[in-house]
Motif scaffolding. Structure first.
Motif, PDB file in Angstrom:
ATOM      1  N   UNK A  47      57.271 114.588  26.662  1.00  0.00           N
ATOM      2  CA  UNK A  47      57.103 113.531  27.664  1.00  0.00           C
ATOM      3  C   UNK A  47      56.101 113.953  28.730  1.00  0.00           C
ATOM      4  N   UNK A  48      56.218 115.196  29.201  1.00  0.00           N
ATOM      5  CA  UNK A  48      55.271 115.688  30.209  1.00  0.00           C
ATOM      6  C   UNK A  48      53.854 115.734  29.655  1.00  0.00           C
ATOM      7  N   UNK A  49      53.714 116.143  28.405  1.00  0.00           N
ATOM      8  CA  UNK A  49      52.386 116.211  27.781  1.00  0.00           C
ATOM      9  C   UNK A  49      51.771 114.808  27.685  1.00  0.00           C
ATOM     10  N   UNK A  50      52.552 113.840  27.287  1.00  0.00           N
ATOM     11  CA  UNK A  50      52.058 112.465  27.192  1.00  0.00           C
ATOM     12  C   UNK A  50      51.656 111.948  28.570  1.00  0.00           C
ATOM     13  N   UNK A  51      52.467 112.232  29.577  1.00  0.00           N
ATOM     14  CA  UNK A  51      52.127 111.806  30.936  1.00  0.00           C
ATOM     15  C   UNK A  51      50.823 112.445  31.392  1.00  0.00           C
ATOM     16  N   UNK A  52      50.628 113.712  31.073  1.00  0.00           N
ATOM     17  CA  UNK A  52      49.381 114.387  31.436  1.00  0.00           C
ATOM     18  C   UNK A  52      48.191 113.761  30.727  1.00  0.00           C
ATOM     19  N   UNK A  53      48.346 113.433  29.456  1.00  0.00           N
ATOM     20  CA  UNK A  53      47.263 112.784  28.718  1.00  0.00           C
ATOM     21  C   UNK A  53      46.919 111.429  29.328  1.00  0.00           C
ATOM     22  N   UNK A  54      47.932 110.667  29.689  1.00  0.00           N
ATOM     23  CA  UNK A  54      47.706 109.352  30.298  1.00  0.00           C
ATOM     24  C   UNK A  54      46.989 109.506  31.635  1.00  0.00           C
ATOM     25  N   UNK A  55      47.456 110.438  32.456  1.00  0.00           N
ATOM     26  CA  UNK A  55      46.820 110.648  33.758  1.00  0.00           C
ATOM     27  C   UNK A  55      45.380 111.119  33.616  1.00  0.00           C
ATOM     28  N   UNK A  56      45.129 111.978  32.659  1.00  0.00           N
ATOM     29  CA  UNK A  56      43.764 112.450  32.413  1.00  0.00           C
ATOM     30  C   UNK A  56      42.884 111.291  31.963  1.00  0.00           C
ATOM     31  N   UNK A  57      43.415 110.454  31.094  1.00  0.00           N
ATOM     32  CA  UNK A  57      42.663 109.296  30.602  1.00  0.00           C
ATOM     33  C   UNK A  57      42.352 108.346  31.759  1.00  0.00           C
ATOM     34  N   UNK A  58      43.313 108.127  32.623  1.00  0.00           N
ATOM     35  CA  UNK A  58      43.109 107.212  33.756  1.00  0.00           C
ATOM     36  C   UNK A  58      42.039 107.767  34.692  1.00  0.00           C
ATOM     37  N   UNK A  59      42.089 109.075  34.958  1.00  0.00           N
ATOM     38  CA  UNK A  59      41.126 109.679  35.894  1.00  0.00           C
ATOM     39  C   UNK A  59      39.721 109.729  35.325  1.00  0.00           C
ATOM     40  N   UNK A  60      39.565 109.898  34.032  1.00  0.00           N
ATOM     41  CA  UNK A  60      38.234 110.068  33.451  1.00  0.00           C
ATOM     42  C   UNK A  60      37.610 108.777  32.947  1.00  0.00           C
TER      43      UNK A  60
END
Length: 67
Positions: A47-60
């Motif tokens: 779950x944390x990994x998915x959240x990090x991927x989503x946040x990275x996608x949103x920022x980039x």
């Protein structure tokens, strides 16, 4: 000639059998708890990994131009 077991021997063997069964139950319950804890830990990490991927996608992701 074959000798049968006396009452004390039967009681002892019953005690040994009950002790083994109780130890197997304890081991089984402990294994089940450890498996549950492991699965919960894996789910949390995923779950944390998915959240990090989503946040990275949103920022980039570049902002869409206003029309």
């Amino acid at each position: 000639m074959i000798k049968g077991l006396d009452d004390e021997e039967v009681e002892f063997l019953d005690l040994v059998d009950r002790s083994k069964l109780e130890e197997e139950r304890r081991t089984s319950a402990e294994d089940a708890r450890e498996i549950k804890d492991f699965r919960n830990a894996v789910a949390s990490l995923q779950e944390r990994h998915i959240e990090e991927l989503i946040n990275t996608e949103i920022r980039t992701k570049p902002a869409l131009p206003n029309q």
